[in-house]
Design a protein around this motif. Structure first.
Motif, PDB file in Angstrom:
ATOM      1  N   LYS A   1      -8.717  -1.491   1.254  1.00 18.32           N
ATOM      2  CA  LYS A   1      -8.820  -2.293   0.033  1.00 18.32           C
ATOM      3  C   LYS A   1      -8.370  -1.463  -1.160  1.00 18.32           C
ATOM      4  O   LYS A   1      -8.404  -0.246  -1.125  1.00 18.32           O
ATOM      5  CB  LYS A   1     -10.265  -2.723  -0.191  1.00 18.32           C
TER       6      LYS A   1
ATOM      7  N   ARG B   1      -8.708  -5.496  -5.349  1.00 23.10           N
ATOM      8  CA  ARG B   1      -8.178  -6.478  -4.396  1.00 23.10           C
ATOM      9  C   ARG B   1      -8.455  -6.070  -2.972  1.00 23.10           C
ATOM     10  O   ARG B   1      -8.529  -4.888  -2.653  1.00 23.10           O
ATOM     11  CB  ARG B   1      -6.650  -6.566  -4.514  1.00 23.10           C
TER      12      ARG B   1
ATOM     13  N   TYR C   1      -6.612  -6.199   0.706  1.00 16.95           N
ATOM     14  CA  TYR C   1      -5.223  -6.246   1.143  1.00 16.95           C
ATOM     15  C   TYR C   1      -5.033  -7.128   2.371  1.00 16.95           C
ATOM     16  O   TYR C   1      -3.980  -7.720   2.552  1.00 16.95           O
ATOM     17  CB  TYR C   1      -4.707  -4.843   1.447  1.00 16.95           C
TER      18      TYR C   1
ATOM     19  N   GLU D   1      -5.679 -17.067   4.291  1.00 15.36           N
ATOM     20  CA  GLU D   1      -4.961 -16.996   3.021  1.00 15.36           C
ATOM     21  C   GLU D   1      -5.906 -17.127   1.832  1.00 15.36           C
ATOM     22  O   GLU D   1      -5.755 -16.435   0.819  1.00 15.36           O
ATOM     23  CB  GLU D   1      -3.900 -18.097   2.981  1.00 15.36           C
TER      24      GLU D   1
ATOM     25  N   LEU E   1      -7.495 -13.945   0.386  1.00 11.99           N
ATOM     26  CA  LEU E   1      -6.587 -13.115  -0.396  1.00 11.99           C
ATOM     27  C   LEU E   1      -6.298 -13.742  -1.756  1.00 11.99           C
ATOM     28  O   LEU E   1      -6.211 -13.034  -2.766  1.00 11.99           O
ATOM     29  CB  LEU E   1      -5.289 -12.873   0.373  1.00 11.99           C
TER      30      LEU E   1
ATOM     31  N   SER F   1      -8.966 -12.956  -4.188  1.00  8.15           N
ATOM     32  CA  SER F   1      -9.136 -11.554  -4.591  1.00  8.15           C
ATOM     33  C   SER F   1      -8.221 -11.140  -5.743  1.00  8.15           C
ATOM     34  O   SER F   1      -8.299 -10.019  -6.209  1.00  8.15           O
ATOM     35  CB  SER F   1      -8.910 -10.623  -3.399  1.00  8.15           C
TER      36      SER F   1
ATOM     37  N   THR G   1      -1.430 -12.512  -5.635  1.00  5.59           N
ATOM     38  CA  THR G   1      -1.419 -11.706  -4.417  1.00  5.59           C
ATOM     39  C   THR G   1      -0.260 -12.044  -3.485  1.00  5.59           C
ATOM     40  O   THR G   1       0.152 -11.222  -2.698  1.00  5.59           O
ATOM     41  CB  THR G   1      -2.741 -11.870  -3.649  1.00  5.59           C
TER      42      THR G   1
ATOM     43  N   PRO H   1      -0.003 -13.964  -0.639  1.00  2.00           N
ATOM     44  CA  PRO H   1      -0.327 -13.664   0.758  1.00  2.00           C
ATOM     45  C   PRO H   1       0.703 -14.221   1.738  1.00  2.00           C
ATOM     46  O   PRO H   1       1.290 -15.275   1.504  1.00  2.00           O
ATOM     47  CB  PRO H   1      -1.670 -14.352   0.974  1.00  2.00           C
TER      48      PRO H   1
ATOM     49  N   TRP I   1      -3.602 -11.995   7.539  1.00  2.00           N
ATOM     50  CA  TRP I   1      -2.770 -12.211   6.359  1.00  2.00           C
ATOM     51  C   TRP I   1      -2.810 -10.932   5.538  1.00  2.00           C
ATOM     52  O   TRP I   1      -3.767 -10.164   5.606  1.00  2.00           O
ATOM     53  CB  TRP I   1      -3.333 -13.364   5.520  1.00  2.00           C
TER      54      TRP I   1
ATOM     55  N   ILE J   1      -1.524  -9.188   1.496  1.00  2.00           N
ATOM     56  CA  ILE J   1      -0.931  -9.453   0.197  1.00  2.00           C
ATOM     57  C   ILE J   1       0.449  -8.795   0.164  1.00  2.00           C
ATOM     58  O   ILE J   1       0.675  -7.755   0.788  1.00  2.00           O
ATOM     59  CB  ILE J   1      -1.801  -8.955  -0.981  1.00  2.00           C
TER      60      ILE J   1
END
Length: 169
Positions: free
Chosen positions: A102, A106, A108, A113, A116, A119, A123, A125, A134, A136
């Protein structure tokens, strides 16, 4: 995974107790404090391949680097996605450690989806081909290299292979 700040002398002490390249600070502290490793890490390192013999670490990755498939990818995002897909194919159990990687604000990797998108604002995704994960993609190339390097180290790939893969992004 949480981020903590430590004084410079503590950082040097932890780093000086590294036994091998790619050993995480968590692994070093577990060893020094004599705390049992997290169960999923032990399973990931000892899981045999589907053929019944231990999998050769990085065999799929090395084949990817030798083939033209990676070079045919037009952008850093495409190379990043291709590498992650091959890493998942190489060792799906160990790839589960991706969720531990991470940034400060965020995440990662996720298994959907929506996680992400929640976050961060941008991103972008994308699904990792052939996997349930998934990732980013709205990061610079340096961050993509860092993500791959962290994941490969957690999965137990040798440092020399990690460097070759990261330079190919």
């Amino acid at each position: 995974m949480k981020t903590i700040e430590v004084d410079e002398d503590l950082y040097r002490y932890i780093a000086s107790n590294t036994r091998h390249i790619g050993e995480s600070a968590s692994d070093i502290l577990r060893r020094l404090l004599q705390i049992e490793p997290v169960a999923h890490r032990v399973e990931a390192q000892t899981t045999p391949s589907t053929k019944g013999a231990p999998a050769k670490v990085g065999q799929c990755i090395a084949q990817m680097l030798e083939s033209e498939a990676l070079a045919e990818q037009e952008s850093a995002i495409d190379r990043f996605m291709h590498i992650l897909s091959v890493m998942y194919q190489d060792n799906p159990v160990a790839f589960a450690q991706a969720s531990d990687i991470k940034g400060r604000k965020r995440i990662y990797f996720a298994d959907d989806e929506a996680a992400l998108l929640a976050s961060g604002n941008t991103t972008k995704p994308k699904a990792i081909a052939g996997s349930p994960y998934w990732v980013i993609t709205n990061t610079n190339t340096g961050r993509k290299r860092n993500i791959v390097a962290q994941l490969m180290a957690a999965m137990g790939y040798p440092h020399s292979l990690i460097e070759r893969v990261c330079h190919s992004i």
